[in-house]
Structure formats: C-alpha cells, structure tokens
Design a protein around this motif. Structure first.
Motif, PDB file in Angstrom:
ATOM      1  N   ALA A 274       0.938  -1.180  -0.107  1.00  0.00           N
ATOM      2  CA  ALA A 274       0.088  -0.033   0.206  1.00  0.00           C
ATOM      3  C   ALA A 274       0.953   1.264  -0.018  1.00  0.00           C
ATOM      4  CB  ALA A 274      -1.025   0.169   1.352  1.00  0.00           C
ATOM      5  N   ARG A 275       2.164   1.246   0.628  1.00  0.00           N
ATOM      6  CA  ARG A 275       2.865   2.377   0.748  1.00  0.00           C
ATOM      7  C   ARG A 275       4.198   1.949   0.121  1.00  0.00           C
ATOM      8  NH1 ARG A 275       3.520   5.225   6.228  1.00  0.00           N
ATOM      9  NH2 ARG A 275       4.199   6.783   4.845  1.00  0.00           N
ATOM     10  N   GLY A 276       4.540   2.874  -0.952  1.00  0.00           N
ATOM     11  CA  GLY A 276       5.841   2.471  -1.512  1.00  0.00           C
ATOM     12  C   GLY A 276       6.262   4.025  -2.171  1.00  0.00           C
ATOM     13  N   PRO A 277       7.341   3.861  -2.919  1.00  0.00           N
ATOM     14  CA  PRO A 277       7.745   4.933  -3.620  1.00  0.00           C
ATOM     15  C   PRO A 277       6.713   5.335  -4.738  1.00  0.00           C
ATOM     16  CG  PRO A 277       8.997   3.147  -4.195  1.00  0.00           C
ATOM     17  CD  PRO A 277       8.093   2.694  -3.448  1.00  0.00           C
ATOM     18  N   VAL A 278       6.733   6.873  -4.771  1.00  0.00           N
ATOM     19  CA  VAL A 278       5.991   7.508  -5.468  1.00  0.00           C
ATOM     20  C   VAL A 278       6.543   8.117  -6.743  1.00  0.00           C
ATOM     21  CG1 VAL A 278       4.493   9.360  -5.856  1.00  0.00           C
ATOM     22  CG2 VAL A 278       4.430   8.455  -3.730  1.00  0.00           C
ATOM     23  N   GLN A 279       6.229   7.492  -8.018  1.00  0.00           N
ATOM     24  CA  GLN A 279       6.790   7.980  -9.429  1.00  0.00           C
ATOM     25  C   GLN A 279       6.222   9.207  -9.492  1.00  0.00           C
ATOM     26  OE1 GLN A 279       6.644   5.011 -12.134  1.00  0.00           O
ATOM     27  NE2 GLN A 279       8.129   5.916 -13.411  1.00  0.00           N
ATOM     28  N   TYR A 280       7.191  10.239  -9.868  1.00  0.00           N
ATOM     29  CA  TYR A 280       6.766  11.722 -10.268  1.00  0.00           C
ATOM     30  C   TYR A 280       6.714  11.652 -11.723  1.00  0.00           C
ATOM     31  CZ  TYR A 280       7.110  16.632 -11.086  1.00  0.00           C
ATOM     32  OH  TYR A 280       6.890  17.644 -11.539  1.00  0.00           O
ATOM     33  N   VAL A 281       5.633  12.056 -12.164  1.00  0.00           N
ATOM     34  CA  VAL A 281       5.097  12.326 -13.435  1.00  0.00           C
ATOM     35  C   VAL A 281       4.686  14.019 -13.729  1.00  0.00           C
ATOM     36  CG1 VAL A 281       3.668  11.678 -15.342  1.00  0.00           C
ATOM     37  CG2 VAL A 281       4.264  10.036 -13.704  1.00  0.00           C
ATOM     38  N   GLU A 282       4.920  14.556 -14.671  1.00  0.00           N
ATOM     39  CA  GLU A 282       4.888  15.912 -15.061  1.00  0.00           C
ATOM     40  C   GLU A 282       3.511  16.042 -15.365  1.00  0.00           C
ATOM     41  OE1 GLU A 282       6.450  18.943 -15.191  1.00  0.00           O
ATOM     42  OE2 GLU A 282       8.843  18.125 -14.760  1.00  0.00           O
ATOM     43  N   LYS A 283       3.052  17.023 -14.859  1.00  0.00           N
ATOM     44  CA  LYS A 283       1.490  17.126 -15.301  1.00  0.00           C
ATOM     45  C   LYS A 283       1.301  17.832 -16.732  1.00  0.00           C
ATOM     46  CE  LYS A 283      -0.193  17.609 -10.649  1.00  0.00           C
ATOM     47  NZ  LYS A 283      -0.497  18.382  -9.486  1.00  0.00           N
ATOM     48  N   THR A 284       2.107  18.890 -17.074  1.00  0.00           N
ATOM     49  CA  THR A 284       2.505  19.290 -18.398  1.00  0.00           C
ATOM     50  C   THR A 284       3.841  19.200 -18.769  1.00  0.00           C
ATOM     51  OG1 THR A 284       2.947  21.582 -17.367  1.00  0.00           O
ATOM     52  CG2 THR A 284       0.799  21.235 -17.976  1.00  0.00           C
ATOM     53  N   PRO A 285       3.965  18.018 -19.557  1.00  0.00           N
ATOM     54  CA  PRO A 285       5.287  17.897 -19.845  1.00  0.00           C
ATOM     55  C   PRO A 285       6.289  18.750 -21.039  1.00  0.00           C
ATOM     56  CG  PRO A 285       4.018  16.192 -20.520  1.00  0.00           C
ATOM     57  CD  PRO A 285       3.318  17.025 -19.985  1.00  0.00           C
ATOM     58  N   ASN A 286       7.304  19.165 -20.643  1.00  0.00           N
ATOM     59  CA  ASN A 286       8.170  20.043 -21.231  1.00  0.00           C
ATOM     60  C   ASN A 286       8.252  19.638 -23.040  1.00  0.00           C
ATOM     61  OD1 ASN A 286      10.010  21.741 -22.852  1.00  0.00           O
ATOM     62  ND2 ASN A 286      11.439  21.688 -20.851  1.00  0.00           N
ATOM     63  N   PRO A 287       7.607  20.279 -24.089  1.00  0.00           N
ATOM     64  CA  PRO A 287       7.897  19.936 -25.584  1.00  0.00           C
ATOM     65  C   PRO A 287       9.251  19.693 -25.925  1.00  0.00           C
ATOM     66  CG  PRO A 287       6.967  22.319 -25.004  1.00  0.00           C
ATOM     67  CD  PRO A 287       7.030  21.710 -23.627  1.00  0.00           C
ATOM     68  N   GLY A 288      10.183  20.531 -25.406  1.00  0.00           N
ATOM     69  CA  GLY A 288      11.643  20.266 -25.643  1.00  0.00           C
ATOM     70  C   GLY A 288      12.178  18.928 -25.467  1.00  0.00           C
ATOM     71  N   LEU A 289      11.461  18.446 -24.577  1.00  0.00           N
ATOM     72  CA  LEU A 289      12.028  17.034 -23.946  1.00  0.00           C
ATOM     73  C   LEU A 289      11.357  15.758 -24.716  1.00  0.00           C
ATOM     74  CD1 LEU A 289      12.519  17.603 -20.324  1.00  0.00           C
ATOM     75  CD2 LEU A 289      14.307  17.583 -22.196  1.00  0.00           C
ATOM     76  N   LYS A 290      10.347  16.308 -25.988  1.00  0.00           N
ATOM     77  CA  LYS A 290       9.566  15.083 -26.379  1.00  0.00           C
ATOM     78  C   LYS A 290      10.357  13.677 -27.134  1.00  0.00           C
ATOM     79  CE  LYS A 290       7.856  16.193 -30.357  1.00  0.00           C
ATOM     80  NZ  LYS A 290       7.517  16.592 -31.577  1.00  0.00           N
TER      81      LYS A 290
END
Length: 100
Positions: A61-77
C-alpha cells in the motif's frame, strides 16, 4: 602527452612539417571508493525498482511515488534516457578488449 617526433633530414631545402602524434585517451581507473559508490547507488536503485513493481501489482500500500509531469516540457519530447546497465556493460567490454 607524448613528445613530438623530430625529423632532421630536409627535402628540397624545405623544412618538413612536424605533425603531433595522436594522443590516445588515458585509461580509466576506478578506485575502491568509486566502485563502492557505484555499488551503493546500484543496490539502492534496485530496491526502489522492486518497491515500484510491488506497488504497481498491489502488493504494497505504501511505496515510492513515481513523479510524472502534469504538463511535460515539449523540448523533451524526443528525450531518450540512457540505459546505465547497457552503458556499464559496454565500458566493461571495451576495457576487456583494450587489455587483450
């Protein structure tokens, strides 16, 4: 760096052009502290990956939380992350080939 090769004979009274020899890349050497740091980071990352896999399958139930950008940078597409395991394998094989 290696010393330049001197040429004393002249052709047609002209001074020959002295070209510097190609400098080979110095061989990397890893200290015990370096290898210990790499091992520490590798083992810690393996634990995080196991915890992430466990939280995805519902085991924990508890573990690491993976971070995900809400608005990804288009330069990193087109960004492609490096596969460190593959990179280390290539370095290892290159070192073996250079030693033999």
């Amino acid at each position: 760096s290696p010393a330049q090769k001197l040429i004393f004979n002249r052709v047609n009274g002209k001074r020959p052009q002295v070209l510097p020899q190609q400098v080979s890349a110095p061989e990397e050497c890893y200290t015990l502290a370096h290898e210990e740091n790499v091992r520490f980071v590798y083992e810690a990352w393996q634990q995080v990956e196991q915890q992430l896999d466990g939280s995805r399958s519902g085991d924990s139930a508890r573990g690491p939380v993976q971070y995900v950008e809400k608005t990804p940078n288009p330069g990193l597409k087109n960004f492609v992350p490096i596969d460190l395991e593959e990179w280390w394998a290539q370095q290892f094989l290159a070192k073996i080939e250079n030693c033999s």
